[in-house]
Design a protein around this motif. Sequence first.
Motif, PDB file in Angstrom:
ATOM      1  N   CYS A  13       0.817  -1.212   0.000  1.00 46.17           N
ATOM      2  CA  CYS A  13       0.000   0.000   0.000  1.00 46.17           C
ATOM      3  C   CYS A  13       0.855   1.268   0.000  1.00 46.17           C
ATOM      4  CB  CYS A  13      -0.922  -0.024   1.218  1.00 46.17           C
ATOM      5  SG  CYS A  13      -2.030   1.383   1.351  1.00 46.17           S
ATOM      6  N   ARG A  47       2.189   9.204  -4.151  1.00 44.88           N
ATOM      7  CA  ARG A  47       0.785   8.892  -4.432  1.00 44.88           C
ATOM      8  C   ARG A  47      -0.027   9.098  -3.157  1.00 44.88           C
ATOM      9  NH1 ARG A  47      -1.806   4.286  -3.091  1.00 44.88           N
ATOM     10  NH2 ARG A  47       0.177   3.265  -2.657  1.00 44.88           N
ATOM     11  N   ARG A  48      -1.138   9.806  -3.305  1.00 43.62           N
ATOM     12  CA  ARG A  48      -2.032  10.048  -2.176  1.00 43.62           C
ATOM     13  C   ARG A  48      -3.177   9.038  -2.232  1.00 43.62           C
ATOM     14  NH1 ARG A  48      -4.674  14.856  -2.666  1.00 43.62           N
ATOM     15  NH2 ARG A  48      -4.871  15.140  -0.437  1.00 43.62           N
ATOM     16  N   PHE A  49      -3.598   8.561  -1.082  1.00 43.56           N
ATOM     17  CA  PHE A  49      -4.701   7.614  -1.039  1.00 43.56           C
ATOM     18  C   PHE A  49      -5.514   7.811   0.231  1.00 43.56           C
ATOM     19  CE2 PHE A  49      -0.928   5.606   0.675  1.00 43.56           C
ATOM     20  CZ  PHE A  49      -1.353   4.922   1.798  1.00 43.56           C
ATOM     21  N   SER A  93      -8.090   3.747  -1.313  1.00 42.44           N
ATOM     22  CA  SER A  93      -8.256   4.049  -2.746  1.00 42.44           C
ATOM     23  C   SER A  93      -7.441   5.288  -3.090  1.00 42.44           C
ATOM     24  CB  SER A  93      -9.729   4.271  -3.084  1.00 42.44           C
ATOM     25  OG  SER A  93     -10.287   5.298  -2.279  1.00 42.44           O
ATOM     26  N   ASP A  94      -6.882   5.262  -4.273  1.00 37.71           N
ATOM     27  CA  ASP A  94      -6.082   6.392  -4.733  1.00 37.71           C
ATOM     28  C   ASP A  94      -6.950   7.624  -4.917  1.00 37.71           C
ATOM     29  OD1 ASP A  94      -3.875   4.742  -4.771  1.00 37.71           O
ATOM     30  OD2 ASP A  94      -3.850   4.484  -6.943  1.00 37.71           O
TER      31      ASP A  94
END
Length: 154
Positions: A71, A122-124, A152-153
């Motif tokens: 993740c 990446r942000r999620f 979730s992205d």
Amino acid sequence: MGALLNRNSIPVPDDPSFFDLLAGSYARLLNRPLGAGSASWLYHQAPFVVLAHDTGPDPRFVYANKAAQTCFGYSWDEFTALPSRLSAEEMLREERQSILEKVGRDGFVAGYDGVRIAKSGRRFRISGTVIWQLIDEAGIVRGQAATFGDWSDI
């Protein structure tokens, strides 16, 4: 268990003593099982993320199962060298700290939703997160842990 979460001694990924601390604390505080039968299964096969940090002044991750590594994009060695505050973007760290303080007061928080950042940037969004105190059988706080199965992205 006293030296289990100091900065010089990271537990091995499938350490049964650390698993007992994770799962035992969860069960005592939430009155339900963590959902993992063994240390090896939790580390290698669990379909949900489990993370833990120590009690240092700038808490550092001491545990991240394979789901967490996937993740967040960090290896075991990278995770266990990372201050846990860096799992949230700088602008969201105050909110994160506020939740951790609530966990410190109440023992756990269930249903937390928030935004996290991976190694790549990446942000999620994480949802349905449970954060709990790692408390050994003698009542000593050894750190905090979190688990979530939904992300979730953004």
